[in-house]
Design an enzyme around this catalytic site. Structure first.
Site, PDB file in Angstrom:
ATOM      1  N   LYS A   1       5.063   0.897  -2.977  1.00 21.28           N
ATOM      2  CA  LYS A   1       5.047  -0.572  -2.910  1.00 21.28           C
ATOM      3  C   LYS A   1       3.762  -1.045  -2.192  1.00 21.28           C
ATOM      4  O   LYS A   1       3.037  -0.226  -1.623  1.00 21.28           O
ATOM      5  CB  LYS A   1       6.296  -1.089  -2.202  1.00 21.28           C
ATOM      6  CG  LYS A   1       6.355  -0.764  -0.718  1.00 21.28           C
ATOM      7  CD  LYS A   1       7.724  -1.114  -0.137  1.00 21.28           C
ATOM      8  CE  LYS A   1       7.773  -0.718   1.337  1.00 21.28           C
ATOM      9  NZ  LYS A   1       9.149  -0.753   1.875  1.00 21.28           N
TER      10      LYS A   1
ATOM     11  N   ARG B   1      19.836  -6.900   6.146  1.00 19.09           N
ATOM     12  CA  ARG B   1      18.797  -7.329   5.239  1.00 19.09           C
ATOM     13  C   ARG B   1      19.417  -7.425   3.848  1.00 19.09           C
ATOM     14  O   ARG B   1      20.010  -8.432   3.525  1.00 19.09           O
ATOM     15  CB  ARG B   1      17.617  -6.346   5.312  1.00 19.09           C
ATOM     16  CG  ARG B   1      16.325  -6.917   4.818  1.00 19.09           C
ATOM     17  CD  ARG B   1      15.127  -6.055   5.204  1.00 19.09           C
ATOM     18  NE  ARG B   1      15.070  -4.787   4.487  1.00 19.09           N
ATOM     19  CZ  ARG B   1      14.030  -3.951   4.566  1.00 19.09           C
ATOM     20  NH1 ARG B   1      13.000  -4.238   5.313  1.00 19.09           N
ATOM     21  NH2 ARG B   1      14.033  -2.826   3.890  1.00 19.09           N
TER      22      ARG B   1
ATOM     23  N   TYR C   1     -18.851 -18.698  13.716  1.00 16.81           N
ATOM     24  CA  TYR C   1     -18.001 -19.880  13.847  1.00 16.81           C
ATOM     25  C   TYR C   1     -17.436 -20.026  15.265  1.00 16.81           C
ATOM     26  O   TYR C   1     -16.974 -19.042  15.852  1.00 16.81           O
ATOM     27  CB  TYR C   1     -16.802 -19.775  12.899  1.00 16.81           C
ATOM     28  CG  TYR C   1     -17.138 -19.937  11.439  1.00 16.81           C
ATOM     29  CD1 TYR C   1     -17.831 -21.047  10.966  1.00 16.81           C
ATOM     30  CD2 TYR C   1     -16.726 -18.973  10.522  1.00 16.81           C
ATOM     31  CE1 TYR C   1     -18.100 -21.185   9.613  1.00 16.81           C
ATOM     32  CE2 TYR C   1     -16.985 -19.116   9.169  1.00 16.81           C
ATOM     33  CZ  TYR C   1     -17.675 -20.223   8.719  1.00 16.81           C
ATOM     34  OH  TYR C   1     -17.930 -20.356   7.390  1.00 16.81           O
TER      35      TYR C   1
ATOM     36  N   MET D   1     -14.466 -15.249   6.428  1.00 14.39           N
ATOM     37  CA  MET D   1     -13.653 -14.929   5.255  1.00 14.39           C
ATOM     38  C   MET D   1     -14.164 -13.682   4.532  1.00 14.39           C
ATOM     39  O   MET D   1     -13.404 -12.805   4.178  1.00 14.39           O
ATOM     40  CB  MET D   1     -13.616 -16.123   4.294  1.00 14.39           C
ATOM     41  CG  MET D   1     -12.601 -15.974   3.195  1.00 14.39           C
ATOM     42  SD  MET D   1     -12.580 -17.388   2.082  1.00 14.39           S
ATOM     43  CE  MET D   1     -11.629 -18.583   3.012  1.00 14.39           C
TER      44      MET D   1
HETATM   45  C1  LIG Z   1       9.314   0.571   2.573  1.00 17.16           C
HETATM   46  C2  LIG Z   1      10.597   1.295   2.467  1.00 17.16           C
HETATM   47  C3  LIG Z   1      10.633   2.679   2.666  1.00 17.16           C
HETATM   48  C4  LIG Z   1       9.441   3.476   3.165  1.00 17.16           C
HETATM   49  O1  LIG Z   1       9.249   3.225   4.538  1.00 17.16           O
HETATM   50  P1  LIG Z   1       8.185   4.045   5.442  1.00 17.16           P
HETATM   51  O2  LIG Z   1       8.499   3.633   6.816  1.00 17.16           O
HETATM   52  O3  LIG Z   1       6.842   3.570   4.995  1.00 17.16           O
HETATM   53  O4  LIG Z   1       8.396   5.465   5.169  1.00 17.16           O
HETATM   54  C5  LIG Z   1      11.830   3.326   2.434  1.00 17.16           C
HETATM   55  N1  LIG Z   1      12.933   2.643   2.057  1.00 17.16           N
HETATM   56  C6  LIG Z   1      12.938   1.303   1.884  1.00 17.16           C
HETATM   57  C7  LIG Z   1      14.186   0.598   1.488  1.00 17.16           C
HETATM   58  C8  LIG Z   1      11.769   0.588   2.091  1.00 17.16           C
HETATM   59  O5  LIG Z   1      11.786  -0.749   1.942  1.00 17.16           O
END
Ligand SMILES: *Cc1c(COP(=O)(O)O)cnc(C)c1O
Length: 383
Positions: free
Chosen positions: A38, A137, A276, A324
């Site tokens: 991700k 969550r 700046y 930037m």
């Molecule tokens: C991002 C994520 C991971 C990986 O987490 P790390 O701490 O980077 O290993 C695993 N499971 C879920 C549900 C995540 O959102």
């Protein structure tokens, strides 16, 4: 590297990536490793990372947050399993079959929509139920479980849930792990309830990097490491807990460097202001190097007047505010510094090193954020 045609670029070591994956697979034992890609593969570049992983047959799964990431992974040639961690918009549901994804389920509407898709297309879909164990969550609570069980039992195409998963809230930020123990216990109880309700999961998974590294009993059937795959510790506390437990230091190493070039040198007199807001004032004649990198590229504005970069194996401090797309650094003490010199923002030059962790400390953040915010527009060079 003098011949690279870029002003700013990210270099990746596929060898280190392969080593890290192998090392984590060894640690995981029988558990499958689902590599988290991700956030543009934690800023490393999803296409580049996925192409390397595709060649590594032992990686059975990648995990992504959202559908567009899964589509990109398919487009660059990922042929094995994809676990989707995040939510799906209504309009994205068809993508589950189109791109052959295993969605994480945490709400009834999505489960029903996925169930309808399976029925209409006469296809099986593997779903993973995310159980709420204390992170508060995306989890399904104990009270909600029977309603999910009814949907699964009313739809033979779903074939029950394939996976049951959870996510820990408090492994990274502490060396006291009682909350994690409680969460794992809650998870086991909820999985028992799933059995009792007639929806036993085929696989269970809980651990991201920190949990899988520290606690063997969280590895279950699959682990979901992210940051560790890229060669970074989830936190100092995780590193300490691991080393105090007798762990060796060679588990993984970083795979990313970030470089740019000096585009201009200028000499300014004492008592000159830089940038700046006039936040820096020289106390003596000063030689400045201008580098074409700023907060839009992922070089945080919070690094203003704090960070160092590396030029010719020496440290050059950032002067004034990070702009930037530009930053000014002091090269008064860097002998021979000139236009065109390579500048290291993350990585090593000679015996000097600047880590993502160091940038995080300077800017009041964590290595995850430093990496994830590297602009996707920076060219990635796989060497
Ligand atoms: C991002 C994520 C991971 C990986 O987490 P790390 O701490 O980077 O290993 C695993 N499971 C879920 C549900 C995540 O959102």
């Amino acid at each position: 590297m003098k011949d690279l045609p870029f002003l700013s670029w990210i270099e990746l070591s596929p060898g280190n990536l392969r080593h890290n994956v192998r090392s984590l697979q060894k640690l995981a034992g029988q558990a499958a490793v689902a590599v988290c890609v991700k956030a543009n593969a934690y800023g490393h570049g999803l296409p580049e990372v996925v192409r390397v992983l595709q060649e590594q047959a032992e990686v059975e799964y990648i995990t992504v947050h959202a559908l567009p990431e899964a589509i990109l992974a398919r487009e660059v040639g990922w042929t094995r399993k994809i676990l989707l961690l995040g939510p799906l918009a209504k309009s994205e549901i068809d993508g589950v079959l189109e791109y052959d994804l295993e969605p994480t389920i945490f709400d009834l509407k999505t489960l029903s929509a996925v169930g309808r898709l399976a029925t209409n297309q006469n296809k099986k879909i593997r779903t993973h139920m995310k159980l709420e164990t204390g992170t508060n969550r995306q989890g399904i609570t104990v009270d909600e479980l029977p309603a999910f069980a009814r949907v699964y039992q009313g739809n033979p195409f779903l074939g029950g849930p394939y996976g049951a998963s959870m996510h820990f809230a408090d492994v990274e930020d502490t060396i006291h792990h009682s909350y994690s123990t409680r969460q794992l216990k809650q998870f086991r109880g909820m999985v028992r309830l799933m059995h009792a309700l007639g929806i036993p999961p085929k696989i269970k998974h809980a651990a991201s990097s920190a949990a899988m590294i520290l606690f063997e009993n969280t590895r279950l059937d699959m682990v979901r490491p992210g940051i560790a795959v890229y060669g970074h510790w989830p936190s100092k506390e995780t590193y300490l807990s691991y080393r105090l437990g007798g762990g060796q230091n060679d588990l993984f190493s970083p795979i990313l460097s970030w470089k740019t070039r000096v585009t201009q040198i200028k000499k300014i007199p004492a008592d000159s202001f830089v940038g700046y807001g006039c936040t820096y004032r020289t106390t003596s004649p000063t030689k400045l190097a201008i580098i074409p990198v700023g907060y839009a590229d992922g070089y945080a504005r919070a690094l203003s007047n704090l960070a160092h970069v590396l030029i010719r194996g020496r440290r050059a401090p950032v002067r004034g505010r990070v702009c930037m797309n530009l930053t000014m650094v002091d090269v008064t003490d860097v002998k021979g510094a000139r236009q065109g010199d390579t500048v290291t923002l993350i990585g090593s030059d000679g015996d000097q090193v600047i880590t993502a962790e160091k940038l995080a400390a300077w800017s009041g953040s964590i290595n995850y954020e430093i990496l994830a915010r590297l602009s996707p527009l920076l060219p990635r060079v796989v060497r």
